[in-house]
Scaffold this motif. Sequence first.
Motif, PDB file in Angstrom:
ATOM      1  N   ARG A 178       0.808  -1.219   0.000  1.00 18.50           N
ATOM      2  CA  ARG A 178       0.000   0.000   0.000  1.00 18.50           C
ATOM      3  C   ARG A 178       0.846   1.277   0.000  1.00 18.50           C
ATOM      4  O   ARG A 178       0.314   2.371   0.139  1.00 18.50           O
ATOM      5  N   TRP A 191      -0.276   7.576   7.820  1.00 14.67           N
ATOM      6  CA  TRP A 191      -1.083   6.430   8.248  1.00 14.67           C
ATOM      7  C   TRP A 191      -0.952   6.223   9.757  1.00 14.67           C
ATOM      8  O   TRP A 191      -1.955   6.012  10.437  1.00 14.67           O
ATOM      9  N   TRP A 235      -6.598  -5.101  19.416  1.00 15.98           N
ATOM     10  CA  TRP A 235      -6.605  -5.746  18.103  1.00 15.98           C
ATOM     11  C   TRP A 235      -5.882  -7.089  18.165  1.00 15.98           C
ATOM     12  O   TRP A 235      -6.174  -7.993  17.399  1.00 15.98           O
ATOM     13  N   ALA A 268     -11.147  -7.076  11.856  1.00 22.36           N
ATOM     14  CA  ALA A 268     -11.882  -6.030  11.146  1.00 22.36           C
ATOM     15  C   ALA A 268     -11.030  -4.778  10.975  1.00 22.36           C
ATOM     16  O   ALA A 268     -10.992  -4.172   9.899  1.00 22.36           O
ATOM     17  N   ALA A 269     -10.314  -4.388  12.041  1.00 18.24           N
ATOM     18  CA  ALA A 269      -9.532  -3.150  12.001  1.00 18.24           C
ATOM     19  C   ALA A 269      -8.355  -3.261  11.044  1.00 18.24           C
ATOM     20  O   ALA A 269      -8.099  -2.342  10.253  1.00 18.24           O
ATOM     21  N   SER A 294      -7.996  -5.374   8.568  1.00 19.52           N
ATOM     22  CA  SER A 294      -8.509  -5.507   7.209  1.00 19.52           C
ATOM     23  C   SER A 294      -8.859  -4.144   6.633  1.00 19.52           C
ATOM     24  O   SER A 294      -8.562  -3.840   5.472  1.00 19.52           O
ATOM     25  N   ASP A 295      -9.470  -3.296   7.462  1.00 23.44           N
ATOM     26  CA  ASP A 295      -9.857  -1.958   7.010  1.00 23.44           C
ATOM     27  C   ASP A 295      -8.633  -1.054   6.830  1.00 23.44           C
ATOM     28  O   ASP A 295      -8.551  -0.297   5.858  1.00 23.44           O
ATOM     29  N   ALA A 296      -7.671  -1.152   7.746  1.00 26.32           N
ATOM     30  CA  ALA A 296      -6.529  -0.244   7.712  1.00 26.32           C
ATOM     31  C   ALA A 296      -5.472  -0.635   6.689  1.00 26.32           C
ATOM     32  O   ALA A 296      -4.760   0.234   6.167  1.00 26.32           O
ATOM     33  N   GLY A 329      -6.007  -3.543   4.296  1.00 21.38           N
ATOM     34  CA  GLY A 329      -6.469  -4.366   3.193  1.00 21.38           C
ATOM     35  C   GLY A 329      -6.030  -5.809   3.280  1.00 21.38           C
ATOM     36  O   GLY A 329      -5.941  -6.506   2.277  1.00 21.38           O
ATOM     37  N   PRO A 360      -9.367 -10.847   5.613  1.00 21.68           N
ATOM     38  CA  PRO A 360      -9.682 -11.312   6.973  1.00 21.68           C
ATOM     39  C   PRO A 360      -9.337 -12.775   7.220  1.00 21.68           C
ATOM     40  O   PRO A 360      -8.879 -13.130   8.299  1.00 21.68           O
ATOM     41  N   SER A 397      -5.145  -8.028  -0.065  1.00 23.27           N
ATOM     42  CA  SER A 397      -6.004  -7.393  -1.047  1.00 23.27           C
ATOM     43  C   SER A 397      -5.302  -6.172  -1.588  1.00 23.27           C
ATOM     44  O   SER A 397      -4.453  -5.577  -0.919  1.00 23.27           O
TER      45      SER A 397
END
Length: 256
Positions: free
Chosen positions: A145, A163, A210, A228-229, A231-233, A235, A238, A251
């Motif tokens: 990323r 970030w 986490w 969840a965190a 994966s969101d932060a 990619g 999960p 991802s």
Amino acid sequence: MDRSPRPRPHDSTAVRLAALAALLADETRASFCLALLDGRAWTAGELARYAGVAPSTASEHLGRLVAGGLLAEERQGRHRYVRLAGERAAHLVEELASRTMTGEQEPPRSLRAASAVSALARGRTCYDHLAGRLGIRITEAMTVRGLLRQDTGFALTEAGLEWFGALGISLDRSGRRPLARGCLDWTERRPHLSGAAGAALCAHVLGVGWCERVGSGRAVRVTSAGVAALSDALGVAPATLAADGPAACLSSPPGV
């Protein structure tokens, strides 16, 4: 003509290197250093029980490790605690441990031992940062990323600094410790993120829930909130963060 070999000049670096190698050339002292990679302070009694040696034997070995600069000693009342002397000492121990992970390894002798090895391989702390498959996945995701560069050594990008700020993670940039550096993972044989950024990230994921420690050792696992965190932060898929998830699969970042 006298052709007897001349004595070598005194090499202080060679002397110090030999002394350092001698510190870890004992199984008990090596096991102490590996245990202390969890980043916490242990008492001499705890380390003695861990290594299965007498307290007097542990005390003798710890004295040598402290005198040699690998461990630091702290005293609180009657209690004596020891910890690794710092990130450089931890990096040395982890790096040397990675060198042993070649060829066929002796299989664990019990189900408990096999479970412990599996948990450490999934995720653990390496002194004060994340290691194992979890540490590798996070490091690779940050690289994919554009938050972290590995092409010319480890370095956070401007996007990476932003970030960390967006997550509310404060980075200490005032000391001599590198902001980001690679630490060779002894189970994955790839580098994970260490340095001040790696330490801050590890403290954050444990602090906000986490990740959580497994028992009293180095192993850590991702919680449902962490799945969840992260994966969101980052990619990260999960499924790869689950305790028994498949190999790392990241991802793509937005726009790719």
